[in-house]
Design an enzyme around this catalytic site. Sequence first.
Site, PDB file in Angstrom:
ATOM      1  N   ASP A 199       0.822  -1.209   0.000  1.00 59.03           N
ATOM      2  CA  ASP A 199       0.000   0.000   0.000  1.00 59.03           C
ATOM      3  C   ASP A 199       0.850   1.251   0.000  1.00 59.03           C
ATOM      4  OD1 ASP A 199       0.533   0.289   2.792  1.00 59.03           O
ATOM      5  OD2 ASP A 199      -0.990  -1.245   3.120  1.00 59.03           O
ATOM      6  N   LYS A 255      -5.096   2.534  -0.118  1.00 60.27           N
ATOM      7  CA  LYS A 255      -5.312   2.944   1.250  1.00 60.27           C
ATOM      8  C   LYS A 255      -4.810   4.348   1.560  1.00 60.27           C
ATOM      9  CE  LYS A 255      -6.111  -0.746   4.346  1.00 60.27           C
ATOM     10  NZ  LYS A 255      -4.999  -1.312   5.085  1.00 60.27           N
ATOM     11  N   MET A 261      -1.983   8.848  12.253  1.00 64.64           N
ATOM     12  CA  MET A 261      -3.082   9.287  11.387  1.00 64.64           C
ATOM     13  C   MET A 261      -3.763  10.534  11.933  1.00 64.64           C
ATOM     14  SD  MET A 261      -4.720   5.583  10.393  1.00 64.64           S
ATOM     15  CE  MET A 261      -4.215   4.620  11.793  1.00 64.64           C
TER      16      MET A 261
HETATM   17  N1  SAH Z   1       1.465   0.105  10.852  1.00 70.88           N
HETATM   18  C1  SAH Z   1       2.043   1.424  10.736  1.00 70.88           C
HETATM   19  C2  SAH Z   1       1.019   2.518  10.949  1.00 70.88           C
HETATM   20  C3  SAH Z   1      -0.038   2.564   9.907  1.00 70.88           C
HETATM   21  S1  SAH Z   1      -1.163   3.861  10.191  1.00 70.88           S
HETATM   22  C4  SAH Z   1       3.203   1.555  11.708  1.00 70.88           C
HETATM   23  O1  SAH Z   1       3.400   0.687  12.556  1.00 70.88           O
HETATM   24  O2  SAH Z   1       3.925   2.544  11.605  1.00 70.88           O
HETATM   25  C5  SAH Z   1      -0.553   5.115   9.157  1.00 70.88           C
HETATM   26  C6  SAH Z   1       0.028   6.235   9.966  1.00 70.88           C
HETATM   27  O3  SAH Z   1       1.334   5.896  10.424  1.00 70.88           O
HETATM   28  C7  SAH Z   1       0.240   7.503   9.196  1.00 70.88           C
HETATM   29  O4  SAH Z   1      -0.942   8.248   9.086  1.00 70.88           O
HETATM   30  C8  SAH Z   1       1.255   8.212  10.048  1.00 70.88           C
HETATM   31  O5  SAH Z   1       0.655   8.761  11.185  1.00 70.88           O
HETATM   32  C9  SAH Z   1       2.116   7.052  10.510  1.00 70.88           C
HETATM   33  N2  SAH Z   1       3.308   6.881   9.673  1.00 70.88           N
HETATM   34  C10 SAH Z   1       3.650   5.785   8.975  1.00 70.88           C
HETATM   35  N3  SAH Z   1       4.836   5.951   8.355  1.00 70.88           N
HETATM   36  C11 SAH Z   1       5.255   7.192   8.680  1.00 70.88           C
HETATM   37  C12 SAH Z   1       6.414   7.943   8.363  1.00 70.88           C
HETATM   38  N4  SAH Z   1       7.376   7.472   7.586  1.00 70.88           N
HETATM   39  N5  SAH Z   1       6.511   9.202   8.886  1.00 70.88           N
HETATM   40  C13 SAH Z   1       5.550   9.691   9.678  1.00 70.88           C
HETATM   41  N6  SAH Z   1       4.447   9.017  10.003  1.00 70.88           N
HETATM   42  C14 SAH Z   1       4.296   7.777   9.515  1.00 70.88           C
END
Ligand code: SAH
Length: 479
Positions: free
Chosen positions: A252, A274, A387
Amino acid sequence: MDHLPIFLDVKGKKVLVDGGNTPAARRVERALSAGAIVHVFCPNMSDEFRTLREHPRVVHHLRAPEPADFEDCVVAYGASEIGARDQRLYEMAKAAKVLVNVADVTKYCDFITPSVVDRSPLVVAISSGGNAPVIARILRARIEVMLPAAYGRLAAFVGGFRETVMAKLTTTESRRRFWENTIEGQVGDHFLAGDETKASARLLEDLDAAVTGAKSAQIGEVFLVGAGPGDPDLLTFRALHIMQRADVVLFDRLVSDEIMTLVRRDAERVYVGKAPQQHAMVQEEISELMVELAQQGKRVLRLKGGDPFIFGRGGEELELLAKHKIPFQVIPGITAASGCASYAGIPLTHRDHAQSCVLITAHGREGILDLDWERLVRPDQTVVVYMGLGSVGILSEQFIKRGLDRTTPAAVVDNGTRTSQRVVTGDLGNIADRVVESGIKGPALIIIGSVVSLRDELKWFADSDKDSHQMSLQAKDSL
Ligand code: SAH
């Protein structure tokens, strides 16, 4: 080729090592691991011999080697680091027709010592023909990464079935095909996942199928893999191994392009989208597709940003697989909170600032702010919001309203750990405005708590140029 590569059987045989320092210790170690009886010649064994000294197969001589010591000896190593003594050792070895190697003196070497990746019984030896040992060592490090630690045990396990297979499959070609499918297929997967019983059962089943020519009802497997927050170096070894062996990958938006380049080139790619509010495929469809692909016998990689079990709906995706009895494995990844905090220089806990850290999302099933505020506004606690970019204004307002001081430091990390990382800092009172000014688009993570103030001192990762440009514009604006 300048040298003949061979693996020498030295089990129970005599190996001579002249020297008592680091180079000698390394040679003693290697000869011992190959089962040799090692005669060490030196007045004093250095600290490096701490654990070797007492080894039952080490014989210590305080004197220098003499011609009689070369009797029944298969290999002699010179590592005394004394020119004249090395030369003498070489001459004695030659006279006794014993293979000799003097560390770092090419003219006194019958053979060179390779860099070794040891997954016994599997051993990879690399040589640059003495031209560039550093390249051999770098290559060794890469191979170390490529070969899971359990590969050695896999080789031993497979070795246990060699004769059975030899008896049942009579042509070299059929055996080769069988072993390729076994090691690269589910037998290898079960074994590497620690289930030897399943691996054995499957191997015998596959063998019967190969003998009768029947196609065994291959059912595939799903690997739910955390790809980390973006920097490919933050992938785990296991994630990388699976990425290189997948038949099909479902990925995604959060999985960076750099990471996608590491997926096996021939693997089919399915983008399952997504982006907020515009799902390319709804959750149920993704799960159904995984079931379907696995039922076709495919090795399915479900690659997710961060960690699959942290706001990744990993659990939800697995439920349908479990219902259909599709085998699956989950490989954790570095979650955004961890990655962004590290790369922004913001420790999530710190004895002077925060004793706990709470991970929340401002994007529940219903998409509304329905949070347990009492638990969130505690002092000495860091709150990380996933998020939350779209609701940073309402969030900070609520935090103030529910009891946190408006001067509580806050940061928003955009594209954390990537070369495009940008970090906006401020406090609950002004963070929303600063986010708007910065124009960041996400993915972004909000960090709230006094730990954010540590960034000034602990910042180490160079944020993207855009960031500093933006900052200088902001600075100008405020003048
Ligand atoms: N499973 C993922 C989270 C998915 S939800 C994890 O463990 O990181 C998606 C959210 O994760 C985004 O909206 C943001 O808030 C955060 N996120 C994921 N990658 C990011 C990144 N490289 N920099 C900042 N926020 C990030």
